[in-house]
Design a protein around this motif. Structure first.
Motif, PDB file in Angstrom:
ATOM      1  N   ASP A   1      62.345 -46.805 -55.736  1.00 42.17           N
ATOM      2  CA  ASP A   1      63.570 -46.105 -55.373  1.00 42.17           C
ATOM      3  C   ASP A   1      63.996 -45.070 -56.400  1.00 42.17           C
ATOM      4  N   ASP A   2      63.741 -45.332 -57.690  1.00 41.79           N
ATOM      5  CA  ASP A   2      64.210 -44.422 -58.728  1.00 41.79           C
ATOM      6  C   ASP A   2      63.155 -43.403 -59.155  1.00 41.79           C
ATOM      7  N   ALA A   3      62.013 -43.336 -58.468  1.00 41.44           N
ATOM      8  CA  ALA A   3      61.035 -42.296 -58.760  1.00 41.44           C
ATOM      9  C   ALA A   3      61.631 -40.938 -58.410  1.00 41.44           C
ATOM     10  N   GLN A   4      61.350 -39.937 -59.233  1.00 43.37           N
ATOM     11  CA  GLN A   4      61.907 -38.598 -59.047  1.00 43.37           C
ATOM     12  C   GLN A   4      60.805 -37.628 -58.599  1.00 43.37           C
ATOM     13  N   LEU A   5      61.132 -36.830 -57.585  1.00 40.47           N
ATOM     14  CA  LEU A   5      60.145 -35.884 -57.079  1.00 40.47           C
ATOM     15  C   LEU A   5      59.857 -34.793 -58.099  1.00 40.47           C
ATOM     16  N   GLY A   6      60.900 -34.201 -58.686  1.00 37.10           N
ATOM     17  CA  GLY A   6      60.708 -33.216 -59.737  1.00 37.10           C
ATOM     18  C   GLY A   6      60.074 -31.923 -59.281  1.00 37.10           C
ATOM     19  N   GLY A   7      60.431 -31.446 -58.094  1.00 37.56           N
ATOM     20  CA  GLY A   7      59.888 -30.182 -57.597  1.00 37.56           C
ATOM     21  C   GLY A   7      58.722 -30.398 -56.664  1.00 37.56           C
ATOM     22  N   THR A   8      58.594 -29.527 -55.676  1.00 40.01           N
ATOM     23  CA  THR A   8      57.522 -29.660 -54.703  1.00 40.01           C
ATOM     24  C   THR A   8      57.183 -28.297 -54.134  1.00 40.01           C
ATOM     25  N   THR A   9      55.930 -28.127 -53.731  1.00 37.68           N
ATOM     26  CA  THR A   9      55.518 -26.902 -53.050  1.00 37.68           C
ATOM     27  C   THR A   9      55.622 -27.038 -51.538  1.00 37.68           C
ATOM     28  N   ALA A  10      55.969 -28.217 -51.045  1.00 36.01           N
ATOM     29  CA  ALA A  10      56.068 -28.434 -49.600  1.00 36.01           C
ATOM     30  C   ALA A  10      57.125 -27.516 -48.996  1.00 36.01           C
ATOM     31  N   ARG A  11      56.845 -27.057 -47.785  1.00 41.47           N
ATOM     32  CA  ARG A  11      57.751 -26.182 -47.077  1.00 41.47           C
ATOM     33  C   ARG A  11      58.010 -26.738 -45.678  1.00 41.47           C
ATOM     34  N   ARG A  12      59.136 -26.344 -45.123  1.00 38.12           N
ATOM     35  CA  ARG A  12      59.487 -26.701 -43.746  1.00 38.12           C
ATOM     36  C   ARG A  12      59.440 -25.432 -42.905  1.00 38.12           C
ATOM     37  N   ARG A  13      58.806 -25.529 -41.751  1.00 40.57           N
ATOM     38  CA  ARG A  13      58.675 -24.349 -40.913  1.00 40.57           C
ATOM     39  C   ARG A  13      58.665 -24.751 -39.440  1.00 40.57           C
ATOM     40  N   GLY A  14      59.192 -23.912 -38.603  1.00 40.95           N
ATOM     41  CA  GLY A  14      59.125 -24.129 -37.165  1.00 40.95           C
ATOM     42  C   GLY A  14      60.367 -23.647 -36.469  1.00 40.95           C
ATOM     43  N   ARG A  15      60.380 -23.819 -35.163  1.00 43.14           N
ATOM     44  CA  ARG A  15      61.497 -23.379 -34.358  1.00 43.14           C
ATOM     45  C   ARG A  15      62.505 -24.500 -34.229  1.00 43.14           C
ATOM     46  N   GLY A  16      63.769 -24.192 -34.440  1.00 48.31           N
ATOM     47  CA  GLY A  16      64.813 -25.199 -34.322  1.00 48.31           C
ATOM     48  C   GLY A  16      64.941 -25.987 -35.602  1.00 48.31           C
ATOM     49  N   THR A  17      65.654 -27.073 -35.567  1.00 46.94           N
ATOM     50  CA  THR A  17      65.871 -27.916 -36.727  1.00 46.94           C
ATOM     51  C   THR A  17      65.344 -29.304 -36.453  1.00 46.94           C
ATOM     52  N   MET A  18      65.163 -30.056 -37.529  1.00 43.22           N
ATOM     53  CA  MET A  18      64.644 -31.408 -37.391  1.00 43.22           C
ATOM     54  C   MET A  18      65.626 -32.269 -36.607  1.00 43.22           C
ATOM     55  N   VAL A  19      65.076 -33.048 -35.671  1.00 45.72           N
ATOM     56  CA  VAL A  19      65.891 -33.978 -34.905  1.00 45.72           C
ATOM     57  C   VAL A  19      65.660 -35.371 -35.464  1.00 45.72           C
ATOM     58  N   ALA A  20      66.673 -35.969 -36.024  1.00 49.12           N
ATOM     59  CA  ALA A  20      66.527 -37.293 -36.626  1.00 49.12           C
ATOM     60  C   ALA A  20      66.398 -38.342 -35.540  1.00 49.12           C
ATOM     61  N   GLY A  21      65.384 -39.177 -35.653  1.00 47.88           N
ATOM     62  CA  GLY A  21      65.237 -40.309 -34.748  1.00 47.88           C
ATOM     63  C   GLY A  21      64.442 -39.984 -33.509  1.00 47.88           C
ATOM     64  N   GLY A  22      64.996 -39.203 -32.587  1.00 44.43           N
ATOM     65  CA  GLY A  22      64.378 -39.010 -31.287  1.00 44.43           C
ATOM     66  C   GLY A  22      63.153 -38.133 -31.344  1.00 44.43           C
ATOM     67  N   VAL A  23      62.314 -38.242 -30.290  1.00 39.67           N
ATOM     68  CA  VAL A  23      61.119 -37.427 -30.164  1.00 39.67           C
ATOM     69  C   VAL A  23      61.009 -36.976 -28.724  1.00 39.67           C
ATOM     70  N   GLY A  24      60.125 -36.029 -28.473  1.00 39.41           N
ATOM     71  CA  GLY A  24      59.922 -35.609 -27.099  1.00 39.41           C
ATOM     72  C   GLY A  24      58.973 -34.436 -27.056  1.00 39.41           C
ATOM     73  N   GLY A  25      58.720 -33.961 -25.846  1.00 38.18           N
ATOM     74  CA  GLY A  25      57.951 -32.754 -25.681  1.00 38.18           C
ATOM     75  C   GLY A  25      56.514 -32.953 -25.296  1.00 38.18           C
ATOM     76  N   VAL A  26      55.991 -34.165 -25.245  1.00 39.44           N
ATOM     77  CA  VAL A  26      54.615 -34.374 -24.830  1.00 39.44           C
ATOM     78  C   VAL A  26      54.527 -35.719 -24.132  1.00 39.44           C
TER      79      VAL A  26
END
Length: 293
Positions: free
Chosen positions: A5-30
Motif C-alpha cells: 500500500d505504501d509503495a510510491q510510483l514516483g513518476g511514469t511514462t504511461a499515458r491515457r488516450r481515447g475518446r470519452g472518459t474512463m467509466v468506473a465499474g461498468g463495461v459495454g460495447g462488444v
C-alpha cells in the motif's frame, strides 16, 4: 498479485488516450461474438479489428492524450485496474532493465473506449496488444471486467499483470530481434507463431517470480510475493487462451494445424518454466523440437 500500500510510483511514462472518459465499474460495447474473437486475439500482438468492424480510423493517435493521474501509491494500484497496470509497468521495466543490455521501456497507453494505432484500433473489443512499430502496449482496463461479466472468467490481479507482462514479452522479442529471426511461417503446433507466444508466456512467468524484488525510490517493494491462489488464477487465464480450449469452445473440435498460440497445457507449462528457471530458459522455445514444445 498485491501491491504494498505504501509503495510510491514516483513518476511514469504511461499515458491515457481515447475518446470519452474512463467509466468506473461498468463495461459495454462488444457482445459475445466479439469476446470470442478477443479470446483468440489476446496475448498475441496481432490485430483482429477488421473482424469486429474496427478499421483503425480513430483520427489523430495523439488527440486527447494525457498523463495518467491519481495513481500514486500501491493502495491505488490495489483499488483500480488502470493504476494496477501503471504500477505493473514500473515493476516490469525495473526487472528487465537489470537483465537486458540496452533495454528501453515500452510505452504503455491506457485506452479509454478506443484509439487508433499503427496496428489498428485499440479498444476493449480488440483486447490488450503490443504494436511493434510503435513499441507500445495498448490496454483498455474495462476489458478485464468484460471478460468477467460475459464469460464468467476469473481475471484477478495477477492474471491482469500476467497479460501485461506477456505483452512486455513481445516487446523484448522486438528489442532482441526475435521477430526478425523467426518471422511468421503459418500456423501449426510447431510454428514460429506458437513459439513466439510460448516464449512471451515464459518471460511473463520469469517476471512474476522476481516481481517482489523490484523496489521504489524509498526501497519499498512494489509488490508482495504472489500467493498460491494468485498463481492458480494466472494459470487459469493461460489455459483460457490456449488454442485447443478456444477451438473446443467455439467449434467443438481441436485442430492443431490451425494453432497460432499453443495449447492450454503449453501456455501454463511455459509460464511455469519462466517462474522456476528464469528468463534464460525462455530461449528454448525456439530450440526444442515441435514435440517438446
Amino acid at each position: 498479485m498485491t501491491f504494498n500500500d505504501d509503495a510510491q510510483l514516483g513518476g511514469t511514462t504511461a499515458r491515457r488516450r481515447g475518446r470519452g472518459t474512463m467509466v468506473a465499474g461498468g463495461v459495454g460495447g462488444v457482445g459475445v461474438l466479439g469476446l470470442v474473437i478477443v479470446l483468440i486475439n489476446v496475448f498475441t500482438g496481432g490485430q483482429l479489428g477488421g473482424l469486429l468492424g474496427l478499421d483503425g480510423s480513430g483520427g489523430d493517435p495523439q488527440a486527447g492524450e494525457t498523463v495518467v493521474q491519481d495513481c500514486e501509491t500501491g493502495a491505488d494500484a490495489n483499488a483500480r485496474d488502470d493504476c494496477r497496470l501503471v504500477f505493473g509497468q514500473k515493476s516490469i521495466d525495473a526487472y528487465w532493465e537489470q537483465r537486458v543490455d540496452g533495454y528501453r521501456p515500452a510505452q504503455l497507453i491506457i485506452v479509454d473506449q478506443q484509439t487508433s494505432t499503427q496496428c489498428g484500433t485499440a479498444s476493449n473489443a480488440t483486447g490488450p496488444f503490443y504494436c511493434p512499430p510503435e513499441e507500445t502496449i495498448y490496454v483498455d482496463p474495462t476489458f478485464f471486467a468484460l471478460l468477467g461479466s460475459q464469460f464468467d472468467a476469473t481475471v484477478g490481479p495477477l492474471a491482469q499483470l500476467y497479460v501485461l507482462a506477456h505483452e512486455y514479452g513481445h516487446h523484448l522479442q522486438q528489442l532482441t530481434g526475435v521477430f526478425d529471426r523467426y518471422p511468421s511461417n503459418g500456423s501449426g503446433p510447431a510454428s514460429n507463431g506458437v513459439r513466439t507466444e510460448l516464449q512471451a508466456d515464459c518471460y511473463a512467468g520469469a517476471w512474476v517470480a522476481g516481481a517482489a524484488d523490484q523496489k521504489d525510490a524509498n526501497g519499498v517493494p512494489y509488490l508482495k510475493p504472489p500467493t498460491a491462489e494468485q498463481i492458480r488464477d494466472a494459470l487459469a487465464a493461460a489455459a483460457t487462451v490456449g488454442d485447443d480450449h478456444i477451438q473446443q469452445e467455439t467449434t467443438g473440435r481441436i485442430d492443431p494445424e490451425r494453432w497460432t498460440h499453443g495449447s492450454s497445457e503449453q501456455r501454463q507449462r511455459w509460464f511455469t518454466t519462466g517462474m522456476n528457471d528464469g528468463p534464460a530458459a525462455c530461449d528454448a522455445a525456439f530450440r526444442v523440437s515441435g514435440g517438446d514444445l
